[in-house]
Design a protein around this motif. Structure first.
Motif, PDB file in Angstrom:
ATOM      1  N   ASP A 244       0.792  -1.231   0.000  1.00  0.00           N
ATOM      2  CA  ASP A 244       0.000   0.000   0.000  1.00  0.00           C
ATOM      3  C   ASP A 244       0.822   1.279   0.000  1.00  0.00           C
ATOM      4  OD1 ASP A 244      -2.385  -1.411   0.070  1.00  0.00           O
ATOM      5  OD2 ASP A 244      -2.414  -1.484   2.257  1.00  0.00           O
ATOM      6  N   TYR A 245       2.019   1.245   0.581  1.00  0.00           N
ATOM      7  CA  TYR A 245       2.739   2.507   0.757  1.00  0.00           C
ATOM      8  C   TYR A 245       4.243   2.289   0.796  1.00  0.00           C
ATOM      9  CZ  TYR A 245       3.001   0.985   5.671  1.00  0.00           C
ATOM     10  OH  TYR A 245       3.229   0.272   6.824  1.00  0.00           O
ATOM     11  N   GLU A 246       4.966   3.390   0.630  1.00  0.00           N
ATOM     12  CA  GLU A 246       6.406   3.414   0.814  1.00  0.00           C
ATOM     13  C   GLU A 246       6.715   4.162   2.106  1.00  0.00           C
ATOM     14  OE1 GLU A 246       7.734   5.497  -2.592  1.00  0.00           O
ATOM     15  OE2 GLU A 246       7.387   3.831  -3.980  1.00  0.00           O
ATOM     16  N   THR A 247       7.771   3.784   2.773  1.00  0.00           N
ATOM     17  CA  THR A 247       8.229   4.500   3.949  1.00  0.00           C
ATOM     18  C   THR A 247       9.441   5.342   3.572  1.00  0.00           C
ATOM     19  OG1 THR A 247       7.473   2.746   5.439  1.00  0.00           O
ATOM     20  CG2 THR A 247       9.095   4.303   6.303  1.00  0.00           C
ATOM     21  N   VAL A 248       9.400   6.625   3.913  1.00  0.00           N
ATOM     22  CA  VAL A 248      10.535   7.498   3.667  1.00  0.00           C
ATOM     23  C   VAL A 248      11.136   7.921   5.000  1.00  0.00           C
ATOM     24  CG1 VAL A 248       9.689   8.337   1.449  1.00  0.00           C
ATOM     25  CG2 VAL A 248       9.104   9.586   3.540  1.00  0.00           C
ATOM     26  N   ARG A 249      12.439   8.128   4.963  1.00  0.00           N
ATOM     27  CA  ARG A 249      13.168   8.602   6.126  1.00  0.00           C
ATOM     28  C   ARG A 249      13.758   9.972   5.808  1.00  0.00           C
ATOM     29  NH1 ARG A 249      18.165   9.056   8.611  1.00  0.00           N
ATOM     30  NH2 ARG A 249      18.376   8.172  10.716  1.00  0.00           N
ATOM     31  N   TYR A 250      13.723  10.845   6.777  1.00  0.00           N
ATOM     32  CA  TYR A 250      14.360  12.155   6.661  1.00  0.00           C
ATOM     33  C   TYR A 250      14.847  12.557   8.040  1.00  0.00           C
ATOM     34  CZ  TYR A 250       9.495  13.568   7.779  1.00  0.00           C
ATOM     35  OH  TYR A 250       8.248  13.690   8.336  1.00  0.00           O
ATOM     36  N   GLU A 251      15.413  13.728   8.151  1.00  0.00           N
ATOM     37  CA  GLU A 251      16.058  14.067   9.408  1.00  0.00           C
ATOM     38  C   GLU A 251      16.037  15.574   9.613  1.00  0.00           C
ATOM     39  OE1 GLU A 251      20.627  13.813  10.757  1.00  0.00           O
ATOM     40  OE2 GLU A 251      19.697  11.854  10.369  1.00  0.00           O
TER      41      GLU A 251
END
Length: 321
Positions: A40-47
């Protein structure tokens, strides 16, 4: 999905990455890195400032680029199945949806601070969404506490297309006093710990978060959805939101609907009458208070129809011109 039942008991409500800066206005824009995928979705990482943050990205079918909605959930429990169902619903309507994990919840690091840093995080996430399929246009939809965070995220932002606030508290001091009135002293103390002190000990800490103090800094159109049988958020707060928007020169249309979305024809209870007079729908480029007199603190299909109607109008208007 018939309903997204909110967790009212909560009131409301890989490698490190660098951050970038929008050269045009000096605004913080994070680098988004896809670190996981599901059906269903993608997980993104940021900071930001060394704190790892995560968001789930839901894509509309058949579109390489789409207008974006940052969906801000309520409560302090992290992203759950109901939030994900709401994100899928928005994606099915044609929007790229970002569902962030708030600080100290879900995958994100940091600590809960009652939404102050979350608002900055949400603003940066909204600006970064062209990296993952957004077309540069974005709006916020916040439910319960998420609506309050959306208001603070949209302050002084000329690019946000609009905000949908669903059953949103705008007076945190009043919410805290309600906890005390109900004998929830431990929860009130937890709020004080997150905020940085009680309203008497650190009034500026509460002022910095309180949406009613900052709603006049939002220039985008707002749709404020209030439930008449909400035991968590008094109708009077929605009425005060309307007064604050009118005081800054905004036109606010007021609509009353039954739980199935038809015009409300019945009498109101005394505590609901501040919502009068009802004017009917106006142009959604102007503000709207949409009142469901018999609805408790939860969404239903009629609430979603209002939200989707507003989003469609804002992005349609932007496309025209």
């Amino acid at each position: 999905m018939r309903r997204w039942v909110l967790l009212g008991a909560c009131w409301l409500l890989v490698a490190c990455q660098s951050s970038t800066t929008d050269a045009e206005n000096g605004a913080w824009v994070p680098d988004l890195r896809v670190v996981g995928r599901t059906q269903d979705y993608e997980t993104v990482r940021y900071e930001r400032d060394g704190v790892p943050l995560y968001a789930e990205i839901y894509r509309p079918k058949g579109k390489s680029r789409a207008p974006a909605v940052v969906l801000l959930p309520g409560g302090f429990v992290g992203v759950n199945a109901n939030h994900r169902a709401a994100a899928r619903r928005l994606a099915q309507a044609g929007y790229l949806v970002a569902l962030p994990h708030m600080r100290g919840q879900g995958k994100s690091g940091g600590f809960i601070d009652f939404g102050l840093e979350d608002a900055v995080d949400a603003r940066g996430l909204a600006r970064a969404l062209p990296q993952v399929g957004g077309d540069g246009r974005y709006a916020y939809m916040g439910v319960s506490l998420g609506g309050a965070i959306a208001i603070n995220a949209a302050r002084n932002d000329p690019n946000v297309r609009g905000i949908v606030c669903v059953m949103t508290p705008i007076d945190f001091r009043e919410q805290r006093q309600m906890l005390l009135n109900y004998g929830r002293t431990e929860r009130a103390q937890r709020w004080d710990d997150w905020v940085g002190g009680s309203p008497d000990e650190c009034p500026e800490c509460w002022d910095a978060r309180d949406p009613l103090r900052h709603v006049s800094e939002v220039r985008a159109p707002m749709v404020f959805i209030q439930a008449g049988e909400d035991v968590l958020i008094p109708v009077s707060q929605a009425c005060r939101w309307r007064e604050a928007r009118q005081a800054m020169g905004r036109t606010v249309h007021t609509v009353a609907l039954t739980d199935d979305g038809k015009p409300w024809r019945s009498a109101l209870k005394e505590r609901q009458r501040c919502a009068l007079p009802f004017t009917g729908w106006g142009d959604l480029r102007e503000d709207h208070l949409v009142f469901f007199p018999s609805l408790p603190h939860r969404t239903n299909d009629a609430v979603w129809e209002v939200a989707l109607k507003a989003l469609a109008r804002w992005f349609e208007e932007d496309a025209r011109g």
